[in-house]
Design a protein around this motif. Structure first.
Motif, short mmCIF file in Angstrom:
data_model
loop_
_atom_site.label_atom_id
_atom_site.label_comp_id
_atom_site.label_asym_id
_atom_site.label_seq_id
_atom_site.Cartn_x
_atom_site.Cartn_y
_atom_site.Cartn_z
N LEU A 1 9.15 8.35 -4.53
CA LEU A 1 8.36 7.36 -4.36
C LEU A 1 9.13 6.26 -3.54
N ILE A 2 8.52 5.48 -2.55
CA ILE A 2 9.18 4.57 -2.01
C ILE A 2 8.65 3.15 -2.44
N LEU A 3 9.65 2.39 -2.93
CA LEU A 3 9.54 1.08 -3.26
C LEU A 3 9.96 -0.09 -2.48
N THR A 4 9.41 -1.03 -2.68
CA THR A 4 9.87 -2.39 -1.97
C THR A 4 9.68 -3.80 -2.40
N GLU A 5 10.28 -4.79 -2.11
CA GLU A 5 10.29 -6.07 -2.77
C GLU A 5 9.47 -6.89 -1.45
N GLY A 6 9.31 -6.17 -0.28
CA GLY A 6 8.37 -6.84 0.83
C GLY A 6 9.39 -6.56 2.00
N GLU A 7 10.89 -6.26 1.74
CA GLU A 7 11.53 -6.14 3.22
C GLU A 7 12.42 -5.02 3.31
N THR A 8 12.89 -4.63 2.09
CA THR A 8 14.01 -3.54 2.16
C THR A 8 13.19 -2.39 1.23
N ILE B 1 16.54 -6.58 -2.29
CA ILE B 1 16.57 -5.91 -3.32
C ILE B 1 18.03 -6.15 -3.99
N ALA B 2 18.14 -6.51 -5.33
CA ALA B 2 19.61 -6.88 -5.83
C ALA B 2 20.32 -5.51 -6.40
#
Length: 281
Positions: free
Chosen positions: A20-27, A2-3
């Motif tokens: 809500l919990i968001l992710t880019e696939g890792e963080t 995440i940038a």
């Protein structure tokens, strides 16, 4: 990854009591419920701005900041203390400008052009008014005559410094301007000259033959609209010419000189007049 200090397209993976919990696939990052758009569901993708809070935790918001990390922006100081100043970023969190990053002391109510970056020690966003540390001076991907976007920084002895395309810095010379500019003002401009040492001269007027053609049409239209005569000529002041056509006296003389050679107008010291054969064209 995440940038931080940037916009990110993230996927909603679950709901908690806080948001809500968001992710880019890792963080993973929390988007508090007060920032959640209506009808957002698990599995949806959402565009958010992510940044590190004072407590060191990563947080997301759907609010739109006034600038992102990597941007130059004109921001206002909302508070100051012995350690630095805080500037309004358009979020619940203000951005900190440490004293070491201030070109000159900042005080509440002041506005400055600053550069946004991440503090290497904690990844939190900070800002700096020492702009020369962040502009590109070696690899300048510009050519003379290029149209550019300008952010006016401040006034110097020679003119106005301006950030070019959010990347470079250049100078608008006072003797080529016919109006006052204000720090934070955004303008369309053109690259006039790129010097050997990487300094860039700027203009608020288009450069080259295309500029002459555009102004030729404008002046002809104005002549026809004004009944064939305009009270400006070879000896009119630069200020009068700029007020009417928003061009320099030099550019004006080139245009009317071309119209005169084409036998479209007659020129006197303080007047130009369209010739009879062209009045109806």
């Amino acid at each position: 990854m995440i940038a931080k200090g940037q916009y990110n397209d993230l996927r909603i993976i679950k709901k908690t009591e806080s948001g809500l919990i968001l992710t880019e696939g890792e963080t993973e990052v929390l988007l508090p419920y007060f920032d959640v758009p209506k009808n957002a569901e698990i599995g949806d993708n959402i565009n958010v701005f992510a940044y590190v809070q004072k407590d060191g935790k990563l947080i997301a918001t759907t609010k739109k900041p006034l600038a992102c990390v990597g941007d130059f922006a004109y921001l206002t100081v909302v508070d100051d203390n012995g350690d630095g100043a805080f500037m309004d970023l358009g979020l619940d969190k203000d951005i900190f400008v440490p004293s070491r990053e201030q070109k000159r002391p900042m005080f509440k109510g002041d506005s400055h052009v600053v550069y946004l970056l991440l503090d290497e020690s904690n990844d939190r966003m900070i800002a700096s008014s020492k702009l020369l540390n962040f502009v590109e001076v070696e690899e300048i991907n510009l050519e003379e005559g290029d149209e550019v976007s300008l952010l006016v920084v401040d006034r110097s002895d020679l003119g106005y410094n301006a950030i070019i395309d959010n990347k470079y810095i250049g100078l608008l010379y006072t003797n080529e301007l016919f109006e006052l500019l204000n720090p934070g003002e955004t303008r369309k401009g053109w690259v006039k000259k790129i010097r050997v040492e990487g300094k860039i001269d700027l203009s608020l007027q288009t450069m080259g033959y295309g500029h002459i053609l555009d102004n030729k049409d404008s002046i002809l239209e104005e002549l026809k609209y004004s009944g064939g005569t305009i009270g400006l000529g070879d000896k009119s002041s630069p200020e009068e010419i700029y007020s009417r056509f928003k061009i320099s006296k030099n550019a004006f003389k080139k245009v009317i000189g071309g119209l005169y050679k084409d036998r479209i107008i007659a020129i006197s010291d303080y007047e130009i007049k369209i010739l009879v054969d062209h009045e109806a064209e």
